[in-house]
Design an enzyme around this catalytic site. Structure first.
Site, PDB file in Angstrom:
ATOM      1  N   LYS A  60       1.003  -1.334   0.077  1.00 26.62           N
ATOM      2  CA  LYS A  60       0.243  -0.080  -0.237  1.00 26.62           C
ATOM      3  C   LYS A  60       1.115   1.126   0.075  1.00 26.62           C
ATOM      4  O   LYS A  60       1.959   1.229   0.617  1.00 26.62           O
ATOM      5  CB  LYS A  60      -0.871  -0.243   1.316  1.00 26.62           C
ATOM      6  CG  LYS A  60      -2.132   0.898   1.386  1.00 26.62           C
ATOM      7  CD  LYS A  60      -3.014   0.946   2.496  1.00 26.62           C
ATOM      8  CE  LYS A  60      -4.102   1.904   2.712  1.00 26.62           C
ATOM      9  NZ  LYS A  60      -4.786   1.677   3.619  1.00 26.62           N
ATOM     10  N   SER A 135      -9.670   1.734   2.676  1.00 30.16           N
ATOM     11  CA  SER A 135      -8.910   2.404   2.153  1.00 30.16           C
ATOM     12  C   SER A 135      -7.954   1.571   1.114  1.00 30.16           C
ATOM     13  O   SER A 135      -7.332   2.040   0.363  1.00 30.16           O
ATOM     14  CB  SER A 135      -8.169   3.687   2.768  1.00 30.16           C
ATOM     15  OG  SER A 135      -7.279   3.049   3.609  1.00 30.16           O
ATOM     16  N   SER A 159     -10.037  -0.408   6.869  1.00 34.72           N
ATOM     17  CA  SER A 159      -9.424  -0.434   5.631  1.00 34.72           C
ATOM     18  C   SER A 159      -8.756  -1.557   5.205  1.00 34.72           C
ATOM     19  O   SER A 159      -8.367  -1.521   3.804  1.00 34.72           O
ATOM     20  CB  SER A 159      -8.476   0.800   5.707  1.00 34.72           C
ATOM     21  OG  SER A 159      -9.076   1.960   5.400  1.00 34.72           O
TER      22      SER A 159
HETATM   23  N1  GLN Z   1     -12.999   4.223   5.999  1.00 30.39           N
HETATM   24  C1  GLN Z   1     -12.569   4.651   7.332  1.00 30.39           C
HETATM   25  C2  GLN Z   1     -12.102   6.167   7.338  1.00 30.39           C
HETATM   26  O1  GLN Z   1     -12.286   6.798   6.264  1.00 30.39           O
HETATM   27  C3  GLN Z   1     -11.233   3.727   7.799  1.00 30.39           C
HETATM   28  C4  GLN Z   1     -10.206   4.096   6.916  1.00 30.39           C
HETATM   29  C5  GLN Z   1      -9.074   3.251   7.370  1.00 30.39           C
HETATM   30  O2  GLN Z   1      -9.197   2.272   8.145  1.00 30.39           O
HETATM   31  N2  GLN Z   1      -7.799   3.644   7.176  1.00 30.39           N
HETATM   32  O3  GLN Z   1     -11.665   6.675   8.122  1.00 30.39           O
END
Ligand code: GLN
Length: 454
Positions: A60, A135, A159
């Protein structure tokens, strides 16, 4: 078969499908082939091989890689070329995996659909009209599309698990502190964890084995012995006590998701596990608490992006203040700005007690809910996400709807627990994920359960 063959196959597959999937932000082809050659020279010798010897991996793009751009999918860091490797990247090298490239994500890991990438969206390999989740959407899509053998993602509020669920792969968020965050660009430091996305549970155990362990470079890294995760994959769940929170199958859960999870629980019962309903009464406050805490931490962590030290500096500023203002206005996308504003507000002196402090108290209550359940049960099981993947564009620009996708994953981050998402069926051709949550540092049990089930 040589490592070069395996690496060739990975790039060949990328050339074949990447137009449709768009999982990558950068490829590291020259270096990957050189590494493959070095590893090939050791094939056929009897010197000991690394745990992930020769396996192609994607990383990532919020995990820093020396000499390979690390952008966090942000315009702010589009030219950032790190001078060091994250601890997990060093560990991959020690395990002799081959890094293929860097994977798309929502900007600074803020989002759940990959639509917040400032470069391009990633498409769900099962149906390109749908999001891959986020994400870590690039990390999940690349594995689902067969572009890499496995990948690393990061999970602050879901995410890793949510995109794994949407793309039909296995995604695990380890216990907070088990995997080093050194070299992970911080979003919300008290919640962030790096973890594996893989095709199956056994691969997840291998990759976790390679990246877990104490790191003096991360002050929140736990100084614990790493167990042998592979030996946990016994297939035996006889007598295992499974708690199913009624809040995780109630309002807002797609009936097809609920059916798939109930069927999975029947399968586990058939294998000898004991399934009982419990309550995690503070679940309904998790999303609100998370968005206050995560945004507060983000507003502080992202203060380092000032146009002076990292990344892009705006042209023709009038003075120093203008350097900051212009660089940040031009460099950050809407969602990132929204979080910085929310977090700055929540931390400001007049509001701290009402918002940040209160959210911290809610966090403690959520943690206690889990502790009580884990006094009597081995794992907690529910869906990973309330629905399968949604259509690209259908929630973009509607942050509140988007935030609710993480309602089942966020409590786990707030409590610092490990959890794994494993595919448990399909609805209208799109995958559904089963979430298995464990006690702190009990990755072995959630791997065992997920492996027995899959
Ligand atoms: N969707 C969640 C957010 O927008 C989780 C994001 C994540 O785990 N990095 O914060």
């Amino acid at each position: 078969i040589s490592v070069t063959d395996v690496v060739d196959e990975s790039y060949r597959r990328i050339a074949q499908v990447e137009d449709k999937v768009k999982a990558f932000l950068a490829l590291d082809e020259e270096r990957a082939r050189a590494t493959a050659k070095t590893l090939d020279a050791r094939l056929g010798t009897d010197d000991s091989k690394g745990l992930l010897f020769g396996l192609p991996i994607g990383v990532k793009d919020n995990i820093v890689t020396e000499g390979l751009t690390t952008t966090c999918a942000s315009q702010f860091l589009k030219n950032y070329n790190p001078i060091y490797d994250a601890t997990v990247v060093k560990k991959l090298q020690q395990a002799e995996a081959v890094t293929i490239g860097k994977l798309n994500m929502d900007e600074f890991a803020m989002g759940g659909s990959n639509e917040n990438s400032s470069f391009h969206p990633t498409y769900n390999p099962w149906n390109p009209d749908y999001v891959p989740g986020g994400s870590s959407g690039g990390s999940a899509a690349a594995v689902a599309a067969g572009e890499v053998f496995f990948s690393l993602g990061s999970d602050t509020g879901g995410s890793i698990r949510q995109p794994a669920s949407y793309c039909g792969v296995v995604g695990m968020k380890p216990t907070y502190g088990l995997v080093s965050r050194f070299g992970l660009v911080a979003f919300a430091s008290s919640l962030d964890q790096i973890g594996p996305l893989t095709k199956n549970v056994e691969d997840s155990a291998y990759l976790l084995q390679a990246i877990a362990g104490h790191d003096p470079m991360d002050s929140t890294s736990l100084d614990v012995d790493v167990p042998d995760y592979l030996s946990a994959l016994t297939g035996d769940v006889q007598g295992l006590r499974i708690a199913v929170p009624k809040e995780y199958l109630g309002q807002g859960i797609d009936p097809k998701v609920k059916d798939a999870v109930l069927t999975a629980l029947k399968t586990l019962e058939g294998l000898g596990a004991i399934v009982e309903e419990v309550s995690l009464p503070h679940s309904e406050y998790a999303v609100a608490a998370y968005y206050l805490l995560a945004s507060s931490e983000a507003s502080s962590n992202l203060a380092r992006f000032d146009g002076v030290r990292y990344g892009v500096r705006a042209d023709n500023p009038k003075n120093l203040l203008d350097v900051y203002l212009k660089s940040r206005s031009e460099g950050f996308g809407d969602e990132v700005k929204r979080r910085i504003m929310l977090g700055t507000y929540a931390l400001s002196s007049g509001y701290y007690d009402a918002y940040y402090l209160k959210a911290q108290k809610v966090r403690t209550l959520i943690k206690r809910d889990f502790e009580q359940v884990f006094e009597k049960y081995d794992v907690v099981i529910g869906p990973t996400a309330p629905t399968p993947a949604f259509r690209i564009g259908s929630q973009h620009g509607d942050p509140l709807t988007m935030y609710l996708n993480d309602i089942l994953t966020i409590p786990v981050n707030l409590a610092g627990l490990p959890a794994i998402s494993v595919p448990c069926g399909f609805a209208d051709g799109l995958p559904i994920g089963l979430q298995v949550i464990g006690k702190a540092l009990d990755e072995s049990t959630i791997l065992r359960v997920a492996h027995a089930y899959e």
